[in-house]
Design a protein around this motif. Structure first.
Motif, PDB file in Angstrom:
ATOM      1  N   THR A  23      10.280  -3.659   3.534  1.00  0.00           N
ATOM      2  CA  THR A  23      10.833  -4.166   2.279  1.00  0.00           C
ATOM      3  C   THR A  23      10.415  -5.603   2.006  1.00  0.00           C
ATOM      4  O   THR A  23      10.432  -6.447   2.911  1.00  0.00           O
ATOM      5  N   LEU A  24      10.023  -5.864   0.745  1.00  0.00           N
ATOM      6  CA  LEU A  24       9.808  -7.223   0.222  1.00  0.00           C
ATOM      7  C   LEU A  24      10.794  -7.438  -0.906  1.00  0.00           C
ATOM      8  O   LEU A  24      10.853  -6.639  -1.853  1.00  0.00           O
ATOM      9  N   GLU A  25      11.581  -8.517  -0.834  1.00  0.00           N
ATOM     10  CA  GLU A  25      12.583  -8.816  -1.851  1.00  0.00           C
ATOM     11  C   GLU A  25      12.173 -10.071  -2.612  1.00  0.00           C
ATOM     12  O   GLU A  25      11.824 -11.096  -2.012  1.00  0.00           O
ATOM     13  N   PHE A  26      12.217  -9.978  -3.962  1.00  0.00           N
ATOM     14  CA  PHE A  26      11.871 -11.094  -4.837  1.00  0.00           C
ATOM     15  C   PHE A  26      13.101 -11.499  -5.642  1.00  0.00           C
ATOM     16  O   PHE A  26      14.106 -10.776  -5.696  1.00  0.00           O
ATOM     17  N   LYS A  27      12.996 -12.658  -6.270  1.00  0.00           N
ATOM     18  CA  LYS A  27      14.083 -13.088  -7.141  1.00  0.00           C
ATOM     19  C   LYS A  27      14.183 -12.135  -8.327  1.00  0.00           C
ATOM     20  O   LYS A  27      13.274 -11.350  -8.597  1.00  0.00           O
ATOM     21  N   ASN A  28      15.303 -12.217  -9.044  1.00  0.00           N
ATOM     22  CA  ASN A  28      15.606 -11.331 -10.173  1.00  0.00           C
ATOM     23  C   ASN A  28      15.777  -9.883  -9.717  1.00  0.00           C
ATOM     24  O   ASN A  28      15.536  -8.936 -10.492  1.00  0.00           O
ATOM     25  N   ASP A  29      16.177  -9.694  -8.437  1.00  0.00           N
ATOM     26  CA  ASP A  29      16.493  -8.364  -7.890  1.00  0.00           C
ATOM     27  C   ASP A  29      15.316  -7.395  -7.929  1.00  0.00           C
ATOM     28  O   ASP A  29      15.503  -6.177  -8.061  1.00  0.00           O
ATOM     29  N   VAL A  30      14.109  -7.902  -7.799  1.00  0.00           N
ATOM     30  CA  VAL A  30      12.928  -7.035  -7.713  1.00  0.00           C
ATOM     31  C   VAL A  30      12.654  -6.755  -6.233  1.00  0.00           C
ATOM     32  O   VAL A  30      12.572  -7.681  -5.417  1.00  0.00           O
ATOM     33  N   THR A  31      12.539  -5.486  -5.893  1.00  0.00           N
ATOM     34  CA  THR A  31      12.343  -5.081  -4.500  1.00  0.00           C
ATOM     35  C   THR A  31      11.157  -4.132  -4.393  1.00  0.00           C
ATOM     36  O   THR A  31      11.048  -3.166  -5.172  1.00  0.00           O
ATOM     37  N   LEU A  32      10.293  -4.401  -3.435  1.00  0.00           N
ATOM     38  CA  LEU A  32       9.192  -3.488  -3.100  1.00  0.00           C
ATOM     39  C   LEU A  32       9.523  -2.853  -1.758  1.00  0.00           C
ATOM     40  O   LEU A  32       9.794  -3.557  -0.782  1.00  0.00           O
ATOM     41  N   LYS A  33       9.515  -1.525  -1.702  1.00  0.00           N
ATOM     42  CA  LYS A  33       9.923  -0.833  -0.473  1.00  0.00           C
ATOM     43  C   LYS A  33       9.031   0.380  -0.242  1.00  0.00           C
ATOM     44  O   LYS A  33       8.658   1.090  -1.169  1.00  0.00           O
ATOM     45  N   ARG A  34       8.695   0.579   1.037  1.00  0.00           N
ATOM     46  CA  ARG A  34       7.984   1.780   1.456  1.00  0.00           C
ATOM     47  C   ARG A  34       8.772   2.397   2.613  1.00  0.00           C
ATOM     48  O   ARG A  34       9.181   1.704   3.547  1.00  0.00           O
ATOM     49  N   THR A  35       8.972   3.724   2.556  1.00  0.00           N
ATOM     50  CA  THR A  35       9.696   4.446   3.596  1.00  0.00           C
ATOM     51  C   THR A  35       8.732   5.371   4.324  1.00  0.00           C
ATOM     52  O   THR A  35       8.036   6.172   3.691  1.00  0.00           O
ATOM     53  N   ILE A  36       8.688   5.243   5.644  1.00  0.00           N
ATOM     54  CA  ILE A  36       7.804   6.053   6.481  1.00  0.00           C
ATOM     55  C   ILE A  36       8.678   6.949   7.346  1.00  0.00           C
ATOM     56  O   ILE A  36       9.555   6.476   8.077  1.00  0.00           O
ATOM     57  N   HIS A  37       8.453   8.264   7.238  1.00  0.00           N
ATOM     58  CA  HIS A  37       9.231   9.242   8.000  1.00  0.00           C
ATOM     59  C   HIS A  37       8.496   9.555   9.310  1.00  0.00           C
ATOM     60  O   HIS A  37       7.332   9.954   9.289  1.00  0.00           O
ATOM     61  N   SER A  97       0.847  -1.193   0.000  1.00  0.00           N
ATOM     62  CA  SER A  97       0.000   0.000   0.000  1.00  0.00           C
ATOM     63  C   SER A  97       0.884   1.245   0.000  1.00  0.00           C
ATOM     64  O   SER A  97       1.992   1.239   0.552  1.00  0.00           O
ATOM     65  N   PRO A  98       0.413   2.339  -0.610  1.00  0.00           N
ATOM     66  CA  PRO A  98       1.238   3.556  -0.664  1.00  0.00           C
ATOM     67  C   PRO A  98       1.602   4.066   0.727  1.00  0.00           C
ATOM     68  O   PRO A  98       0.792   4.010   1.655  1.00  0.00           O
ATOM     69  N   ALA A  99       2.816   4.553   0.866  1.00  0.00           N
ATOM     70  CA  ALA A  99       3.265   5.143   2.140  1.00  0.00           C
ATOM     71  C   ALA A  99       2.699   6.547   2.270  1.00  0.00           C
ATOM     72  O   ALA A  99       2.345   7.183   1.268  1.00  0.00           O
ATOM     73  N   PRO A 100       2.576   7.065   3.495  1.00  0.00           N
ATOM     74  CA  PRO A 100       2.118   8.454   3.665  1.00  0.00           C
ATOM     75  C   PRO A 100       3.010   9.405   2.879  1.00  0.00           C
ATOM     76  O   PRO A 100       4.234   9.264   2.853  1.00  0.00           O
ATOM     77  N   SER A 101       2.386  10.391   2.251  1.00  0.00           N
ATOM     78  CA  SER A 101       3.136  11.328   1.408  1.00  0.00           C
ATOM     79  C   SER A 101       3.890  12.367   2.231  1.00  0.00           C
ATOM     80  O   SER A 101       4.733  13.081   1.692  1.00  0.00           O
ATOM     81  N   HIS A 102       3.587  12.474   3.514  1.00  0.00           N
ATOM     82  CA  HIS A 102       4.255  13.446   4.381  1.00  0.00           C
ATOM     83  C   HIS A 102       4.709  12.734   5.658  1.00  0.00           C
ATOM     84  O   HIS A 102       4.230  11.637   5.963  1.00  0.00           O
ATOM     85  N   PRO A 103       5.628  13.320   6.408  1.00  0.00           N
ATOM     86  CA  PRO A 103       6.069  12.679   7.656  1.00  0.00           C
ATOM     87  C   PRO A 103       4.914  12.485   8.627  1.00  0.00           C
ATOM     88  O   PRO A 103       3.943  13.244   8.639  1.00  0.00           O
ATOM     89  N   CYS A 122       2.400  -0.312   7.287  1.00  0.00           N
ATOM     90  CA  CYS A 122       2.869  -0.987   6.073  1.00  0.00           C
ATOM     91  C   CYS A 122       1.986  -2.211   5.870  1.00  0.00           C
ATOM     92  O   CYS A 122       1.765  -2.984   6.813  1.00  0.00           O
ATOM     93  N   SER A 123       1.468  -2.387   4.680  1.00  0.00           N
ATOM     94  CA  SER A 123       0.591  -3.529   4.424  1.00  0.00           C
ATOM     95  C   SER A 123       0.625  -3.906   2.954  1.00  0.00           C
ATOM     96  O   SER A 123       0.946  -3.084   2.087  1.00  0.00           O
ATOM     97  N   ILE A 124       0.288  -5.159   2.695  1.00  0.00           N
ATOM     98  CA  ILE A 124       0.144  -5.649   1.330  1.00  0.00           C
ATOM     99  C   ILE A 124      -1.240  -5.254   0.826  1.00  0.00           C
ATOM    100  O   ILE A 124      -2.183  -5.104   1.610  1.00  0.00           O
ATOM    101  N   LEU A 125      -1.378  -5.040  -0.471  1.00  0.00           N
ATOM    102  CA  LEU A 125      -2.688  -4.692  -1.029  1.00  0.00           C
ATOM    103  C   LEU A 125      -3.718  -5.740  -0.619  1.00  0.00           C
ATOM    104  O   LEU A 125      -3.426  -6.944  -0.604  1.00  0.00           O
ATOM    105  N   PRO A 126      -4.935  -5.304  -0.267  1.00  0.00           N
ATOM    106  CA  PRO A 126      -5.937  -6.237   0.281  1.00  0.00           C
ATOM    107  C   PRO A 126      -6.276  -7.413  -0.630  1.00  0.00           C
ATOM    108  O   PRO A 126      -6.677  -8.472  -0.149  1.00  0.00           O
TER     109      PRO A 126
END
Length: 351
Positions: free
Chosen positions: A188-202, A82-88, A101-105
């Motif tokens: 962070t979720l890491e997949f094979k073939n160097d695919v990474t899903l990451k969300r940063t929360i300030h 799911s998208p991370a908050p756009s602001h701190p 942080c969550s996976i799409l429903p």
């Protein structure tokens, strides 16, 4: 039903048999019901786009021919966070904290494992002003993907994973925030073939600091500082709310200073001081501090109290002296009245 990772190619085709040479009109409706031309990236009813989380859901192909409209649907699953908050996220010290942080429903763990997930973890990068300065992110938690799936803590920061892991909730919680919790948290979720899903929360922690503590004597100078440790964005403003009897009720401007200087506190300044953070008309968070102000005794009051005490002591001493002298006189008088063992009454006696 296609299942894709962000960035992979999503190709949808929609065909219809035509008669009498009529060329049908074909277009697509994405999950948000927005029209997308069917010949985008190709021709006819074939659609090719780069997958994003916005493509997740039900797609509809709409065909119009011979003044008749036909529809066909297909479900597309995009494995993403799911998208991370756009602001701190602003939070006050000692308040409870949730780092989202969550996976799409619509995505299941079975689909994630089928796409070759290699690891799931949380990392933390402290703010430069924090005492925990580190050039590299600290690994907080790692998820064991074997059943039953469990989190393994790698740093003791009093954080706890959310209980709804099976439902895709990867959030972290804490009961009471401290100043060292400010920083960037990476899910962070890491997949094979160097695919990474990451969300940063300030995370920004708001706190009030007093230059002279919270217990003061009337007449002392005090500086109250409300800060997150960093310069606030231009669209975020600070507002002080003093106690009702305080002499600083005249703070009426929209932008209050981060540091309040009170040259001489009075008993009316005692109580709860609140510092609020506002973004436009939305309250982001607030912090409080409680001051206890004791009255300062004047010189004349001290002289009066000391003088009264001395007088009371002198009176007590004088009463004691008089009491002892009185007891001494009584004992002396009794001694004079009784000089012999067998006294005889006065008169004439025969010899």
């Amino acid at each position: 039903m296609p299942t894709l990772l962000p960035g992979e190619s999503l190709t949808l085709s929609c065909d219809i048999e035509t008669h009498n040479g009529h060329q049908p009109q074909i277009y697509w409706l994405n999950p948000n019901k927005t029209k997308v031309d069917g010949n985008r990236g190709s021709s006819g009813g074939k659609l090719t786009v780069s997958a994003t989380h916005q493509n997740n859901g039900l797609w509809t192909c709409v065909v119009t021919t011979n003044k008749k409209e036909y529809k066909a649907t297909i479900s597309v699953t995009i494995i993403d966070l799911s998208p991370a908050p756009s602001h701190p996220l602003y939070i006050s010290k000692s308040s409870p904290l949730t780092i989202p942080c969550s996976i799409l429903p619509t995505v299941s763990w079975e689909q994630i494992k089928a796409k070759g997930v290699q690891g799931v973890h949380w990392q933390f990068l402290p703010k430069p002003s924090s005492s925990l300065i580190s050039a590299d992110p600290q690994r907080l938690f790692s998820l064991s993907l074997t059943e039953p799936m469990t989190w393994t803590a790698e740093q003791d920061r009093k954080l706890s994973p959310a209980p709804n892991l099976r439902k895709g909730d990867l959030s972290l919680t804490r009961n009471q925030v401290i100043g060292e919790d400010r920083g960037d948290y990476m899910c962070t979720l890491e997949f094979k073939n160097d695919v990474t899903l990451k969300r940063t929360i300030h995370i920004e922690v708001l706190e009030i600091m007093s230059s002279a503590g919270t217990e003061l004597i009337s007449g002392q100078q005090i500086n109250l500082t409300c800060s997150t440790g960093h310069v606030l964005p231009s669209d975020v403003r600070l507002k002080w709310v003093p106690p009702q009897p305080s002499s600083l009720q005249s703070l009426i401007s929209d932008h209050h200073p981060a540091c309040l200087i009170i040259p001489e506190v009075g008993t009316g300044d005692g109580g709860k001081w609140k510092c609020e953070l506002w973004q436009n008309k939305s309250l982001l968070t607030s912090a409080t501090i409680t001051l206890k102000i004791k009255s300062k005794l004047s010189v004349w009051m001290l002289v009066t109290i000391c003088g009264a005490t001395v007088i009371v002591i002198l009176i007590c001493i004088l009463v004691l002296i008089l009491y002892r002298r009185r007891n001494r006189k009584i004992r002396h008088l009794r001694h004079r009245l009784c000089q012999c063992k067998n006294p005889k009454p006065k008169g004439f006696y025969r010899t």
